[in-house]
Design a protein around this motif. Structure first.
Motif, PDB file in Angstrom:
ATOM      1  N   VAL A 189       1.873  44.924  46.433  1.00  0.00           N
ATOM      2  CA  VAL A 189       2.124  44.262  45.163  1.00  0.00           C
ATOM      3  C   VAL A 189       3.297  44.854  44.405  1.00  0.00           C
ATOM      4  O   VAL A 189       4.095  44.139  43.832  1.00  0.00           O
ATOM      5  N   PHE A 190       3.453  46.173  44.419  1.00  0.00           N
ATOM      6  CA  PHE A 190       4.420  46.822  43.549  1.00  0.00           C
ATOM      7  C   PHE A 190       5.657  47.303  44.291  1.00  0.00           C
ATOM      8  O   PHE A 190       5.565  47.838  45.382  1.00  0.00           O
ATOM      9  N   PHE A 191       6.814  47.093  43.661  1.00  0.00           N
ATOM     10  CA  PHE A 191       8.055  47.682  44.140  1.00  0.00           C
ATOM     11  C   PHE A 191       8.031  49.189  43.880  1.00  0.00           C
ATOM     12  O   PHE A 191       7.329  49.670  42.994  1.00  0.00           O
ATOM     13  N   LEU A 192       8.822  49.930  44.636  1.00  0.00           N
ATOM     14  CA  LEU A 192       8.849  51.383  44.478  1.00  0.00           C
ATOM     15  C   LEU A 192       9.316  51.783  43.076  1.00  0.00           C
ATOM     16  O   LEU A 192       8.685  52.615  42.408  1.00  0.00           O
ATOM     17  N   ALA A 193      10.431  51.200  42.618  1.00  0.00           N
ATOM     18  CA  ALA A 193      10.936  51.539  41.282  1.00  0.00           C
ATOM     19  C   ALA A 193       9.924  51.160  40.206  1.00  0.00           C
ATOM     20  O   ALA A 193       9.754  51.879  39.214  1.00  0.00           O
TER      21      ALA A 193
END
Length: 430
Positions: free
Chosen positions: A6-10
């Motif tokens: 679900v989440f981008f690294l940044a």
């Protein structure tokens, strides 16, 4: 695990900073309650669980409506990145060339932080003994405790370096906003709208002055972002994240109560409309209401009102409500100053009005856009009621002129996201 998809690294790093700092301040309040002093040892013990939790969540690519993320950057995209980067670097430069010097930043937040640092905890009699010494002692404690943490980290009352808190929230806001946009519009469009948000003078100014408004804007706007993503994608992790961010918004400024209530209303509306039956939205609303009740009860238990601007022994709520309607022309006049004032907002509110009218004319204000539109309208209504009911001793004219632009900043990221969604719905290209 679902979170990793679900989440981008940044985005994950940005959320770790803002949520982690918020949880750390809650832990610091708990340490004070049980009589443990702030020190590098006690605060390090508090940080360890947060770091472990963050490491257990693996980064993923996130969801995007297209696959141009690895394509070469165009000249226009490079321009947007350059502009955003310049604003970020300039914000850090402005932050670190001067110590804490803005009035509210010192009187309301830094003064409390210094008391906590010198005492190495929140004094048990703080809310009674310091009531006549500290302005707005009833304000929530996230920012003062965050500053106390950094004072402890630096080992001194360093009013220069402690301001690093605020441009980091600015970075986090842009990262989370961009990440939300990338889930349904192209990279170029996402960079364009992030550039619009990054260059709003009111945002850049409050990224450097030590006020709580930009961190608050992060928490309440991001809570709406993830609630909106839950409505679109029905991923439970977005709903959980929205609830956490709403809680931290309340812990940052008392206006967070209004935002949590609005989010609860939106969750109920879209749960009731959805099929099949989904209990998660109702649970979100119930827990949001309970969170507000607990916060109000906790503040009243130490003899404080939620906000002293509403503490009036001279008249009843109904009397203030009726008499407050006379203020509506003044309130609307202040709003139009904000809407058509490019000095602080560029043309973002003009774009919002024009885009809304255009969108309504071509009938694209669909279910994909309405949650954001309803949120913006409810926020404007809520803040209008704040002015109608306010009993600030300086008078409504002073209250409007000094706080109007700050209140608008709290939800301007939501307005920019609304523009991004509408832009995509109209199938416009940059």
């Amino acid at each position: 695990m679902m979170v990793s998809a679900v989440f981008f690294l940044a985005e994950r790093i940005a959320l770790f900073y803002c949520i982690g700092l918020g949880f750390l301040t809650l832990e610091m309040a708990m340490l004070s309650l049980i009589g443990i002093k702030f020190s590098m040892l006690s605060l390090t013990v508090c940080i360890i669980p947060l770091i472990v939790a963050a490491l257990l969540i693996k980064p993923g690519k996130g969801k995007s409506c297209n696959h141009n993320g690895t394509d070469p950057l165009s000249a226009l995209e490079n321009f947007f990145i350059l502009g955003i980067s310049f604003e970020l670097l300039y914000a850090f430069f402005r932050t670190l060339i001067m110590p804490m010097e803005s009035y509210d930043a010192i009187a309301i937040y830094a003064l409390k932080a210094k008391v906590f640092y010198i005492n190495q905890s929140i004094p048990h009699d703080f809310f009674s003994s310091f009531k006549n010494f500290v302005p707005h002692i009833e304000y929530p404690l996230l920012i003062p405790l965050a500053e106390t943490f950094f004072y402890t980290l630096f080992g001194s009352l360093n009013d220069l370096l402690v301001k690093i808190i605020f441009p980091l929230y600015y970075v986090a806001l842009l990262v989370v906003f961009y990440s939300a946009c990338r889930r349904f519009i192209s990279r170029r469009q996402s960079l364009f709208f992030t550039f619009l948000l990054a260059t709003i003078p009111q945002i850049t100014d409050f990224a450097t002055n030590g006020y709580a408004d930009l961190p608050f804007a992060f928490y309440c706007s991001s809570a709406i972002f993830y609630l909106y993503l839950w409505i679109r994608e029905k991923k439970g992790v977005f709903l959980i994240l929205s609830f956490i961010l709403s809680a931290l918004a309340i812990w940052t400024k008392s206006e967070g109560i209004m935002f949590a209530s609005i989010n609860a209303v939106i969750a109920v509306i879209y749960t009731a409309r959805g099929k099949p039956f989904n209990v998660k939205g109702y649970a979100y609303a119930v827990f949001s209401v309970l969170m507000v009740v607990v916060y109000v009860f906790a503040w009243e238990s130490v003899g404080l009102t939620v906000n002293s601007d509403f503490a009036s022994s001279q008249s009843s709520f109904l009397t203030r409500l009726i008499s407050g309607f006379e203020r509506i022309p003044q309130i609307l006049y202040e709003y139009q100053i904000q809407f058509f004032g490019p000095k602080k907002w560029n043309i973002i509110w003009i774009l919002l009005i024009a885009a809304t009218v255009w969108g309504a004319c071509v009938k694209v204000l669909s279910k994909d856009i309405l949650p954001l539109a309803i949120s913006i309208l409810l926020i404007l209504f809520g803040y209008s009621m704040v002015y109608i009911l306010s009993s600030a001793p300086q008078g409504i004219g002073w209250h409007l002129s000094t706080t109007g632009s700050r209140l608008f900043m709290h939800f301007v990221p939501v307005a920019v996201l609304f523009l991004a969604v509408l832009f995509n719905k109209l199938k416009l290209e940059i």
